[in-house]
Design a protein around this motif. Structure first.
Motif, PDB file in Angstrom:
ATOM      1  N   GLU A  97       0.852  -1.194   0.000  1.00  0.00           N
ATOM      2  CA  GLU A  97       0.000   0.000   0.000  1.00  0.00           C
ATOM      3  C   GLU A  97       0.881   1.234   0.000  1.00  0.00           C
ATOM      4  O   GLU A  97       1.752   1.386   0.860  1.00  0.00           O
ATOM      5  CB  GLU A  97      -0.932  -0.029   1.230  1.00  0.00           C
ATOM      6  CG  GLU A  97      -1.563   1.298   1.608  1.00  0.00           C
ATOM      7  CD  GLU A  97      -2.402   1.969   0.504  1.00  0.00           C
ATOM      8  OE1 GLU A  97      -3.244   1.282  -0.097  1.00  0.00           O
ATOM      9  OE2 GLU A  97      -2.201   3.179   0.258  1.00  0.00           O
ATOM     10  N   SER A 108     -20.397   5.886   3.290  1.00  0.00           N
ATOM     11  CA  SER A 108     -21.701   5.287   3.585  1.00  0.00           C
ATOM     12  C   SER A 108     -21.738   3.860   3.038  1.00  0.00           C
ATOM     13  O   SER A 108     -21.455   3.637   1.859  1.00  0.00           O
ATOM     14  CB  SER A 108     -22.806   6.129   2.936  1.00  0.00           C
ATOM     15  OG  SER A 108     -24.060   5.700   3.373  1.00  0.00           O
ATOM     16  N   VAL A 126     -18.010   0.702  -1.994  1.00  0.00           N
ATOM     17  CA  VAL A 126     -17.263  -0.218  -1.123  1.00  0.00           C
ATOM     18  C   VAL A 126     -17.860  -1.626  -1.207  1.00  0.00           C
ATOM     19  O   VAL A 126     -17.140  -2.626  -1.159  1.00  0.00           O
ATOM     20  CB  VAL A 126     -17.218   0.309   0.326  1.00  0.00           C
ATOM     21  CG1 VAL A 126     -16.559  -0.703   1.252  1.00  0.00           C
ATOM     22  CG2 VAL A 126     -16.456   1.631   0.381  1.00  0.00           C
TER      23      VAL A 126
HETATM   24  C1  LIG Z   1     -17.124  11.652  -4.323  1.00  0.00           C
HETATM   25  C2  LIG Z   1     -17.194  10.180  -3.965  1.00  0.00           C
HETATM   26  C3  LIG Z   1     -18.038   9.742  -2.946  1.00  0.00           C
HETATM   27  C4  LIG Z   1     -18.121   8.377  -2.634  1.00  0.00           C
HETATM   28  N1  LIG Z   1     -18.999   7.958  -1.664  1.00  0.00           N
HETATM   29  C5  LIG Z   1     -19.133   6.633  -1.424  1.00  0.00           C
HETATM   30  C6  LIG Z   1     -20.015   6.146  -0.403  1.00  0.00           C
HETATM   31  O1  LIG Z   1     -20.701   6.916   0.279  1.00  0.00           O
HETATM   32  N2  LIG Z   1     -20.083   4.808  -0.197  1.00  0.00           N
HETATM   33  C7  LIG Z   1     -19.330   3.924  -0.914  1.00  0.00           C
HETATM   34  O2  LIG Z   1     -19.450   2.707  -0.696  1.00  0.00           O
HETATM   35  N3  LIG Z   1     -18.469   4.352  -1.854  1.00  0.00           N
HETATM   36  C8  LIG Z   1     -18.349   5.663  -2.120  1.00  0.00           C
HETATM   37  N4  LIG Z   1     -17.441   6.091  -3.046  1.00  0.00           N
HETATM   38  C9  LIG Z   1     -16.626   5.089  -3.744  1.00  0.00           C
HETATM   39  C10 LIG Z   1     -15.506   4.524  -2.863  1.00  0.00           C
HETATM   40  O3  LIG Z   1     -14.668   5.581  -2.451  1.00  0.00           O
HETATM   41  C11 LIG Z   1     -14.717   3.484  -3.638  1.00  0.00           C
HETATM   42  O4  LIG Z   1     -15.566   2.723  -4.454  1.00  0.00           O
HETATM   43  C12 LIG Z   1     -13.926   2.528  -2.741  1.00  0.00           C
HETATM   44  O5  LIG Z   1     -13.019   3.216  -1.934  1.00  0.00           O
HETATM   45  C13 LIG Z   1     -13.207   1.485  -3.598  1.00  0.00           C
HETATM   46  O6  LIG Z   1     -12.323   0.708  -2.832  1.00  0.00           O
HETATM   47  P1  LIG Z   1     -10.978   0.131  -3.505  1.00  0.00           P
HETATM   48  O7  LIG Z   1     -10.308  -0.659  -2.457  1.00  0.00           O
HETATM   49  O8  LIG Z   1     -11.301  -0.485  -4.807  1.00  0.00           O
HETATM   50  O9  LIG Z   1     -10.131   1.442  -3.854  1.00  0.00           O
HETATM   51  P2  LIG Z   1      -9.461   2.556  -2.816  1.00  0.00           P
HETATM   52  O10 LIG Z   1     -10.300   2.575  -1.617  1.00  0.00           O
HETATM   53  O11 LIG Z   1      -9.305   3.761  -3.599  1.00  0.00           O
HETATM   54  O12 LIG Z   1      -8.087   1.874  -2.461  1.00  0.00           O
HETATM   55  C14 LIG Z   1      -7.024   1.844  -3.380  1.00  0.00           C
HETATM   56  C15 LIG Z   1      -5.727   1.875  -2.593  1.00  0.00           C
HETATM   57  O13 LIG Z   1      -4.633   1.615  -3.490  1.00  0.00           O
HETATM   58  C16 LIG Z   1      -3.542   2.420  -3.100  1.00  0.00           C
HETATM   59  N5  LIG Z   1      -2.655   2.557  -4.252  1.00  0.00           N
HETATM   60  C17 LIG Z   1      -2.856   3.257  -5.387  1.00  0.00           C
HETATM   61  N6  LIG Z   1      -1.803   3.137  -6.226  1.00  0.00           N
HETATM   62  C18 LIG Z   1      -0.906   2.343  -5.587  1.00  0.00           C
HETATM   63  C19 LIG Z   1       0.398   1.876  -5.924  1.00  0.00           C
HETATM   64  N7  LIG Z   1       0.992   2.176  -7.108  1.00  0.00           N
HETATM   65  N8  LIG Z   1       1.045   1.083  -5.031  1.00  0.00           N
HETATM   66  C20 LIG Z   1       0.474   0.741  -3.849  1.00  0.00           C
HETATM   67  N9  LIG Z   1      -0.746   1.195  -3.469  1.00  0.00           N
HETATM   68  C21 LIG Z   1      -1.429   1.979  -4.339  1.00  0.00           C
HETATM   69  C22 LIG Z   1      -4.180   3.721  -2.670  1.00  0.00           C
HETATM   70  O14 LIG Z   1      -3.324   4.450  -1.819  1.00  0.00           O
HETATM   71  C23 LIG Z   1      -5.442   3.224  -1.954  1.00  0.00           C
HETATM   72  O15 LIG Z   1      -5.240   3.062  -0.558  1.00  0.00           O
HETATM   73  C24 LIG Z   1     -17.343   7.442  -3.370  1.00  0.00           C
HETATM   74  C25 LIG Z   1     -16.487   7.883  -4.380  1.00  0.00           C
HETATM   75  C26 LIG Z   1     -16.407   9.232  -4.683  1.00  0.00           C
HETATM   76  C27 LIG Z   1     -15.495   9.671  -5.785  1.00  0.00           C
END
Ligand SMILES: Cc1cc2nc3c(=O)[nH]c(=O)nc-3n(C[C@H](O)[C@H](O)[C@H](O)COP(=O)(O)OP(=O)(O)OC[C@H]3O[C@@H](n4cnc5c(N)ncnc54)[C@H](O)[C@@H]3O)c2cc1C
Length: 447
Positions: free
Chosen positions: A35, A47, A310
């Motif tokens: 990470e 949420s 999420v």
């Molecule tokens: C404005 C907005 C509001 C939102 N509201 C909601 C909500 O209310 N409820 C909900 O469920 N979802 C919501 N979302 C969506 C939610 O934020 C994401 O869908 C969710 O976080 C996806 O999880 P993930 O683990 O796929 O990605 P992320 O949570 O983005 O995790 C990706 C991780 O990868 C890491 N990373 C990136 N590149 C590298 C690299 N090269 N090397 C190592 N690590 C790296 C990052 O640091 C990060 O920690 C919202 C999105 C937006 C834009």
């Protein structure tokens, strides 16, 4: 430093990366999770949906989630003075109305604490977790990804693996390397948001803990209580609306269009500067390849309306971990398993994004009415609230079935749907019978 080789390397420790690492480690596979950021760190996406409770229960994370004092959420309040986009001026999706066998609540979370909890669970299950460790490049042998290079404390190293899971979220390590990402042109939205402290829920005109979503002519506004004292408030709008003023002007003006949310903010004050997110609506038609799979936002994201990000991230992470676990145990079957995963990924995101299109196109009410032609009135309400609660992979949800009939809401190039609810697989047979009975009731009694 991480070990030099593992069964699986996971890029990214958000919810998708942490859940896939947790599950593969629990199966006994060696996993390295890298990470980029140090935790805890701010992340938007606060949420959660009730279908996540079923998923977390099934994979052994519900107790951890329930023990952290996050804000319980029993429903969603959808406000629409014009009554064109939702079902009435104020429509509450009450999660107790999903029907039997389903959790009646979800949580609103501070993501810094939620994400830290999940990587702790992954580490406790046996995954090697490295924070502050950014992946720099992908190691290739022919067309197969065989590991990654990463940087830690200014030094560059490599770790090789049988499979690489890309959970890097919006940075989309693999999608960007291979040029796979496509913008969802109909959803070029901007989110402007911040937290307020001094929350007093006695000013909430609705139910304590609920998310509020207020629609207006130029977008919509969210209010999400993430602790007893703090509430997250965001405005979402098309790019041209955003460009019409400064972020502060647009945010204040949109917020003031939803009096039920401004009433809830009585006595609060901003506790951070405004934050802005753009270009977060995209997909890829290729989400797997030789030695790799994408999970969560690394492969696709629609729009925060309906708070599904999420859930779809952790549900695809779960399926990816089950798929890779099976492929490691039976390499001869790996191509078939991974092909099936690709279609499963698309099935859930496709359904979620249809719901988002239905909202933006002002078609939610008419789709529900069309679904009502083949199902009883009671069942229709259950299907709708289930869908809003995260029922994206069930074959038997009448409202989702209706949405899947609309070609204008297709996200991916044609693919074979792979159904199977990640949250309540045990209810599949019950749901199939319920759908058949509701269809008969509608025809015989006109209900
Ligand atoms: C404005 C907005 C509001 C939102 N509201 C909601 C909500 O209310 N409820 C909900 O469920 N979802 C919501 N979302 C969506 C939610 O934020 C994401 O869908 C969710 O976080 C996806 O999880 P993930 O683990 O796929 O990605 P992320 O949570 O983005 O995790 C990706 C991780 O990868 C890491 N990373 C990136 N590149 C590298 C690299 N090269 N090397 C190592 N690590 C790296 C990052 O640091 C990060 O920690 C919202 C999105 C937006 C834009």
């Amino acid at each position: 430093m991480a070990k030099n080789s593992a069964d699986v390397v996971v890029i990214g420790g958000g919810p998708a990366g942490a859940v896939s690492a947790y599950l593969l480690a629990k199966q006994g596979h060696s996993v390295v999770l890298l990470e980029r950021d140090e935790f805890p760190r701010f992340h938007i996406g606060e949420s959660m949906l009730p279908y996540m409770m079923g998923l977390f229960d099934r994979i052994g994370l519900r107790e951890a989630l329930e023990s952290r004092g996050f804000v319980p959420k029993f429903g969603g309040e959808f406000i629409d003075p014009t009554e064109k986009k939702f079902f009435s001026g104020v429509f509450r999706a009450d999660f107790a109305k999903q029907g039997e066998g389903r959790f009646d609540r979800a949580f609103q979370v501070e993501r810094a604490r939620f994400d830290a909890m999940l990587v702790e669970e992954a580490a406790a299950a046996g995954a090697e977790v490295h924070l502050g460790t950014g992946v720099k490049d992908l190691l290739m042998e022919g067309d197969r990804i065989v590991g990654v290079s990463y940087e830690k404390d200014g030094e560059e190293r490599e770790v090789r693996a049988t499979y690489v899971i890309d959970a890097s979220g919006r940075s989309g390590r693999i999608a960007n390397k291979f040029g796979l990402r496509k913008t969802l042109e109909k959803l070029r939205m901007v989110g402007v948001f911040r937290h307020y402290e001094g929350l007093d829920e006695t000013h909430n005109l609705g139910a304590e803990g609920d998310i509020q979503v207020g629609a207006h002519d130029d977008g919509w506004v969210w209010a999400i209580p993430i602790s007893k004292e703090v509430i997250s408030v965001g405005t979402v709008m098309p790019r041209d609306v955003f460009r019409a003023g400064t972020p502060e002007q647009v945010f204040d003006e949109h917020l003031n269009r939803v009096p039920r949310i401004t009433a809830r903010l009585t006595g609060t004050r901003p506790s951070m500067d405004l934050k802005i997110e753009t270009d977060y609506c995209y997909h890829a038609d290729t989400v797997t390849g030789p030695g790799w799979v994408m999970v969560g936002d690394a492969g696709c994201f629609g729009d925060p309306m309906f708070s599904g990000g999420v859930l779809v991230a952790t549900a695809t992470a779960t399926r990816a971990a089950e798929t890779i676990g099976a492929a490691l145990n039976d390499p001869a079957d790996a191509d078939r398993l991974i092909g099936e995963y690709s279609n499963y990924f698309k099935t859930g995101y496709d359904t979620y994004i249809r719901l988002i299109h239905a909202f933006y196109d002002g078609e939610l009410v008419s789709v529900a009415a069309d679904a009502g032609r083949t199902t009883s009135r009671d069942a229709l309400e259950r299907y709708l609230i289930r869908l809003i609660g995260g029922d994206f992979w069930s074959e038997h949800n009448a409202v989702a079935q209706e949405m899947r009939r609309r070609p204008e809401w297709d996200t991916f190039a044609p693919f074979q749907r792979v159904f199977g609810c990640p949250s309540y697989p045990q209810l599949d047979e019950h749901d199939r019978k319920e759908r058949a009975e509701a269809r008969i009731l509608r025809v015989t009694n006109g209900q």
